[in-house]
Design a protein around this motif. Structure first.
Motif, mmCIF file in Angstrom:
data_model
loop_
_atom_site.group_PDB
_atom_site.id
_atom_site.type_symbol
_atom_site.label_atom_id
_atom_site.label_comp_id
_atom_site.label_asym_id
_atom_site.label_seq_id
_atom_site.Cartn_x
_atom_site.Cartn_y
_atom_site.Cartn_z
ATOM 1 N N PRO A 1 0.829 -1.217 0.000
ATOM 2 C CA PRO A 1 0.000 0.000 0.000
ATOM 3 C C PRO A 1 0.858 1.259 0.000
ATOM 4 C CG PRO A 1 -0.876 -1.604 1.543
ATOM 5 C CD PRO A 1 0.435 -2.162 1.068
ATOM 6 N N SER A 2 0.452 2.247 -0.779
ATOM 7 C CA SER A 2 1.262 3.460 -0.933
ATOM 8 C C SER A 2 1.195 4.370 0.288
ATOM 9 C CB SER A 2 0.834 4.232 -2.180
ATOM 10 O OG SER A 2 -0.539 4.576 -2.097
ATOM 11 N N THR A 3 0.153 4.243 1.108
ATOM 12 C CA THR A 3 0.103 4.947 2.393
ATOM 13 C C THR A 3 -0.218 3.925 3.471
ATOM 14 O OG1 THR A 3 -2.240 5.524 2.102
ATOM 15 C CG2 THR A 3 -0.611 7.127 1.350
ATOM 16 N N TRP A 4 0.519 3.992 4.564
ATOM 17 C CA TRP A 4 0.465 2.917 5.572
ATOM 18 C C TRP A 4 1.145 3.430 6.819
ATOM 19 C CZ3 TRP A 4 4.900 0.982 7.756
ATOM 20 C CH2 TRP A 4 4.816 -0.234 8.439
ATOM 21 N N SER A 5 0.740 2.945 7.972
ATOM 22 C CA SER A 5 1.446 3.300 9.203
ATOM 23 C C SER A 5 1.291 2.181 10.220
ATOM 24 C CB SER A 5 0.921 4.614 9.792
ATOM 25 O OG SER A 5 -0.378 4.445 10.322
ATOM 26 N N VAL A 6 2.264 2.124 11.150
ATOM 27 C CA VAL A 6 2.210 1.137 12.219
ATOM 28 C C VAL A 6 2.973 1.678 13.421
ATOM 29 C CG1 VAL A 6 4.311 -0.087 11.493
ATOM 30 C CG2 VAL A 6 2.569 -1.309 12.791
ATOM 31 N N ASP A 7 2.479 1.411 14.616
ATOM 32 C CA ASP A 7 3.209 1.735 15.837
ATOM 33 C C ASP A 7 4.242 0.643 16.077
ATOM 34 O OD1 ASP A 7 1.861 4.104 16.518
ATOM 35 O OD2 ASP A 7 0.181 2.968 17.347
ATOM 36 N N VAL A 8 5.486 1.044 16.258
ATOM 37 C CA VAL A 8 6.559 0.062 16.450
ATOM 38 C C VAL A 8 6.976 -0.051 17.910
ATOM 39 C CG1 VAL A 8 7.417 0.294 14.107
ATOM 40 C CG2 VAL A 8 8.317 1.790 15.884
ATOM 41 N N GLY A 9 6.286 0.684 18.795
ATOM 42 C CA GLY A 9 6.599 0.624 20.217
ATOM 43 C C GLY A 9 7.449 1.807 20.638
ATOM 44 N N GLY A 10 7.467 2.030 21.939
ATOM 45 C CA GLY A 10 8.281 3.106 22.476
ATOM 46 C C GLY A 10 7.869 4.486 22.016
ATOM 47 N N GLY A 11 6.605 4.652 21.618
ATOM 48 C CA GLY A 11 6.133 5.956 21.151
ATOM 49 C C GLY A 11 6.608 6.321 19.763
ATOM 50 N N ILE A 12 7.055 5.310 18.986
ATOM 51 C CA ILE A 12 7.549 5.541 17.630
ATOM 52 C C ILE A 12 6.560 4.973 16.623
ATOM 53 C CG2 ILE A 12 9.469 5.246 16.020
ATOM 54 C CD1 ILE A 12 10.153 6.809 18.557
ATOM 55 N N ARG A 13 6.301 5.705 15.578
ATOM 56 C CA ARG A 13 5.434 5.236 14.501
ATOM 57 C C ARG A 13 6.199 5.285 13.189
ATOM 58 N NH1 ARG A 13 -0.414 7.874 13.646
ATOM 59 N NH2 ARG A 13 -0.757 6.635 15.532
ATOM 60 N N VAL B 1 8.469 8.649 13.026
ATOM 61 C CA VAL B 1 8.103 9.833 13.789
ATOM 62 C C VAL B 1 7.796 9.454 15.230
ATOM 63 C CG1 VAL B 1 7.175 11.022 11.767
ATOM 64 C CG2 VAL B 1 5.656 9.631 13.173
ATOM 65 N N ARG B 2 7.911 10.441 16.104
ATOM 66 C CA ARG B 2 7.524 10.259 17.501
ATOM 67 C C ARG B 2 6.037 10.504 17.618
ATOM 68 N NH1 ARG B 2 12.390 13.060 17.596
ATOM 69 N NH2 ARG B 2 14.112 11.884 18.513
ATOM 70 N N ALA B 3 5.323 9.502 18.018
ATOM 71 C CA ALA B 3 3.865 9.581 18.030
ATOM 72 C C ALA B 3 3.362 10.664 18.972
ATOM 73 C CB ALA B 3 3.271 8.228 18.423
ATOM 74 N N ASP B 4 4.117 10.939 20.057
ATOM 75 C CA ASP B 4 3.649 11.942 21.009
ATOM 76 C C ASP B 4 3.845 13.362 20.503
ATOM 77 O OD1 ASP B 4 6.389 11.771 21.122
ATOM 78 O OD2 ASP B 4 6.514 12.145 23.277
ATOM 79 N N ARG B 5 4.693 13.510 19.491
ATOM 80 C CA ARG B 5 4.937 14.848 18.952
ATOM 81 C C ARG B 5 4.365 15.030 17.555
ATOM 82 N NH1 ARG B 5 10.991 16.470 18.994
ATOM 83 N NH2 ARG B 5 9.984 18.327 18.145
#
Length: 506
Positions: free
Chosen positions: A307-319, A330-334
């Motif tokens: 998929p050309s657009t996609w996201s997943v949380d990898v843990g530790g507040g990182i996406r 990216v940092r999910a909290d920011r």
């Protein structure tokens, strides 16, 4: 006896484990390994000009037994004339509080104490008594549990941690040689009764698994240590190569970093995996906890056909996000997928029609819009590119304003009948999802969208033969905001003049 001390001295010199003038904290449990280490380093310190502090921790597991060990270590250190520090730590209470396993909890508290002592004495190094048999056990444990090639390197000879260096002068020495040294030097040491408890994984490896496997290879421990040496050297080389790739391809952006998807795919698969882990490590994620499946999920998301657009949380507040041809971390909290920009988050009165020139900074968009009023069409009234638009100034409903996207936005597009959804235009132009809420939209006093810089110009106020005054508007984007575009043409690129906007990732 002399041979073991010479081997330690040779390794220390070859690997530069210490230099004259150093203060070194020696972790001494009271067992044969740490007792031999303190004795050897004390003898070497007198000739090589470094000083020692012996540090002992009673973890509170074994009551009277561990209390006797603390007394014994103190007497031994004082007998050598070495400064001594000790601590009684209630690790069982810490385990109850944190639910950590016993060995991990004891290690955390022990290392915290050692670092405190290093700080107290201004020590640059902490010496630990791990030896070759420990190394063999560690490598085998990791193989059984599952590990990466880097995990096969086992325990490092040296490692920086919290502004000090952890060193292991005995790491290439066999346990049998250490015991022989203690015997020849008539050193008194303690035997930890917990070392015989098989419910500890390492004890089971040492007491049961290694002896069983040694029947098939009498030199198994040596083979495992040799494997760790080879893996360590190759891992060090691969780490250096990965950092070169990182410096070449990874770009810091707001809230994290990004890499061109195709550039990543051009790397060997081994470098792809290491690069992903290095990025996550630089962003503060403990990569020891990053699973193979987690890395593969990110790697395969970059593949053709994914998929050309996609996201997943990898843990530790990182996406991790794929946005067309860009992989972003990216940092999910920011930084959320929509860049934390809510509909209507920013809106500016931009131009009222009186000024000959006005510059409007839009920091939320990382952009500046320059409005120039020209009395007559210049160059036929044509824009210089997609980051510039021209309008018949007398046909505009003033004042103009700048805002970000809102749900349901539509625009009458030049050359098309009717209106088109802004969302659809963003998809057609492959505008990254994280950028869509930030792009500035120019609207007139009636709320009609006139222009989205780099995307589309609306159908309103077109230049004609009867046009008397032209309003020329140029959009400049900061270099820091040049992320998520994925466009090879000039529709959205950075030509800014250090306009205020999002900053580089910390």
């Amino acid at each position: 006896m002399g041979d073991l001390m010479k081997e330690v001295a040779d390794i220390a010199a070859r690997e530069k484990l210490w230099v004259s003038g150093d203060t070194i904290v020696v972790a001494v449990s009271g067992g044969p390994d740490s007792t031999a280490l303190l004795d050897i380093m004390h003898r070497l310190s007198m000739a090589q000009g470094f000083s020692l502090v012996a540090a002992h921790v009673d973890h509170g597991f074994r009551g009277e037994e561990s209390a006797r060990e603390a007394v014994s270590v103190r007497r031994f250190a004082e007998g050598l004339g070495v400064r001594f520090e000790s601590a009684l730590i209630d690790v069982p209470a810490f385990i109850e509080e944190t639910r950590m396993n016993a060995q991990a909890a004891a290690r955390e508290k022990r290392y915290l104490f050692l670092h405190d002592i290093a700080t107290k004495y201004g020590a640059s190094r902490i010496a630990l008594a791990h030896h070759a048999d420990d190394q063999a056990e560690t490598v085998l444990m990791r193989i059984i549990r599952g590990t990466s090639p880097g995990g096969l390197s086992g325990i490092p000879l040296r490692r920086s941690e919290k502004n000090v260096e952890l060193i292991r002068p005995l790491l290439r020495m066999n346990k049998s040689d250490i015991l022989r040294y203690c015997e020849e030097r008539v050193l008194t040491y303690s035997e930890d009764s917990s070392n015989a408890k098989r419910h500890y994984f390492r004890n089971s490896i040492r007491l049961d698994v290694l002896p069983a496997l040694t029947k098939y290879n009498p030199q198994l421990s040596d083979s495992l240590v040799r494997l760790s040496e080879l893996a360590s050297a190759e891992d060090e080389w691969m780490d250096a190569e990965t950092r070169v790739v990182y410096d070449r391809h990874v770009k810091l952006v707001q809230g994290g970093c990004q890499i061109d998807r195709k550039a990543m795919l051009d790397l060997h698969v081994a470098l792809q995996r290491r690069l992903i882990k290095l990025i996550l490590n630089y962003m503060g994620l403990e990569t020891e906890t990053t699973s193979f499946d987690g890395v593969e999920t990110i790697r395969m998301a970059a593949a053709e056909g994914a998929p050309s657009t996609w996201s997943v949380d990898v843990g530790g507040g990182i996406r991790c996000l794929r946005e067309y041809d860009t992989m972003r971390f990216v940092r999910a909290d920011r930084y959320t997928e929509d860049n934390a920009a809510e509909p209507g988050r920013y809106a500016y009165d931009a131009y009222g029609g009186e000024e000959q020139m006005k510059v409007l900074a839009v920091p939320e968009a990382g952009a500046a819009l320059t409005f120039t009023l020209e009395e007559a069409p210049v160059d036929g009234g044509k824009p210089s590119g997609r980051l510039e638009a021209v309008f018949d100034a007398d046909e505009l409903a003033l004042p103009l304003a700048v805002r970000n996207r809102r749900p349901g936005d539509r625009m009458r597009v030049l050359g098309l009948n009717g209106a088109k959804k802004v969302q659809d235009m963003f998809v057609d132009d492959r505008i990254a999802p994280s950028r869509r809420e930030r792009l500035p939209l120019l609207v007139d006093a009636d709320g009609h969208i006139l222009w989205i810089p780099g995307v589309r110009r609306g159908a309103s106020a077109q230049i004609s033969d009867s046009t008397q005054r032209v309003l020329r508007i140029r959009a400049d984007f900061t270099p820091e905001d040049d992320f998520g575009s994925n466009k090879t043409h000039s529709s959205i690129h950075s030509i800014g003049k250090n306009v205020g906007g999002p900053g580089i990732a910390e």
